[in-house]
Design an enzyme around this catalytic site. Structure first.
Site: not given
Ligand code: IMP
Length: 191
Positions: A68, A12, A176-177, A7
């Protein structure tokens, strides 16, 4: 074990790094000489996580962990989902994404939402997926300054505060993460 966290997102990276057990040496995409922003052309979190982990694995042969994540809002039929990062268009912009989300939910009685993370773990031996979710709701206004992305708008169920009003360890207790990481760690450590 030497591995890559696939990432370019500093938020993250921090959340994943703080959960790694002893003995894991995690390097970033940039450390590995790869672009910080990997291609993600899939329609699902699963496809995108696998695409990112495979991209890095094929070029380094190191074990690769990719994340993701998406925000699924019930009143929007599960949008923005896999399109969460570019919800308000290009270039990615957290502020514009939150502004659009608040606009789309103007007057909505149902503000229920769920965050979902899919982790892809690709090694010479296997490719596996691990999922974590957290239920919650979308606040009426942005609150708090920690975290990243949609954190100022997401209130996990059972809490009054948004993720952005919590300390990292409080978010990590329910996020979630962190839940997806728990599944990955349980698999890896055989628990
Ligand atoms: P991606 O997984 O990098 O495609 O991110 C998806 C979207 O969700 C992005 O706009 C991230 O900033 C947001 N996002 C992912 N994880 C979190 C989190 O833990 N908190 C808030 N926003 C998140």
């Amino acid at each position: 074990m030497r591995m890559i966290i696939c990432t370019g997102n500093a938020g993250k990276l921090r959340e994943i790094r703080t959960r790694l057990p002893e003995g894991f040496e995690a390097i970033t995409l940039v450390d590995a000489g790869l672009p910080a922003d990997l291609p993600e052309d899939g329609d699902t979190l699963e496809a995108n996580a696998l695409q990112k982990a495979r991209y890095a694995f094929e070029r380094t042969e190191l074990p690769c962990l990719a994340d993701d994540s998406g925000l699924e809002v019930r009143a929007l039929g599960g949008r923005p989902g896999p399109l969460s990062a570019r919800y308000a268009g290009e270039p990615r912009d957290d502020e514009a994404n939150m502004a659009l989300l608040l606009r789309e939910l103007t007057g909505a009685a149902d503000r229920a939402a769920r965050f979902r993370t899919v982790l892809a773990w690709v090694t010479p031996a296997e490719a596996r997926l691990f999922e974590g979710t957290v239920e919650g709701s979308i606040a009426l206004t942005r609150r708090g300054s920690s975290g990243f992305g949609y954190d100022p708008l997401f209130v996990p169920t059972g809490e009054a505060r948004t993720f952005a009003e919590m300390q990292l360890h409080e978010k990590q207790a329910v996020s979630h993460r962190a839940r997806a990481m728990n599944h990955w760690l349980a698999y890896l450590l055989g628990r």
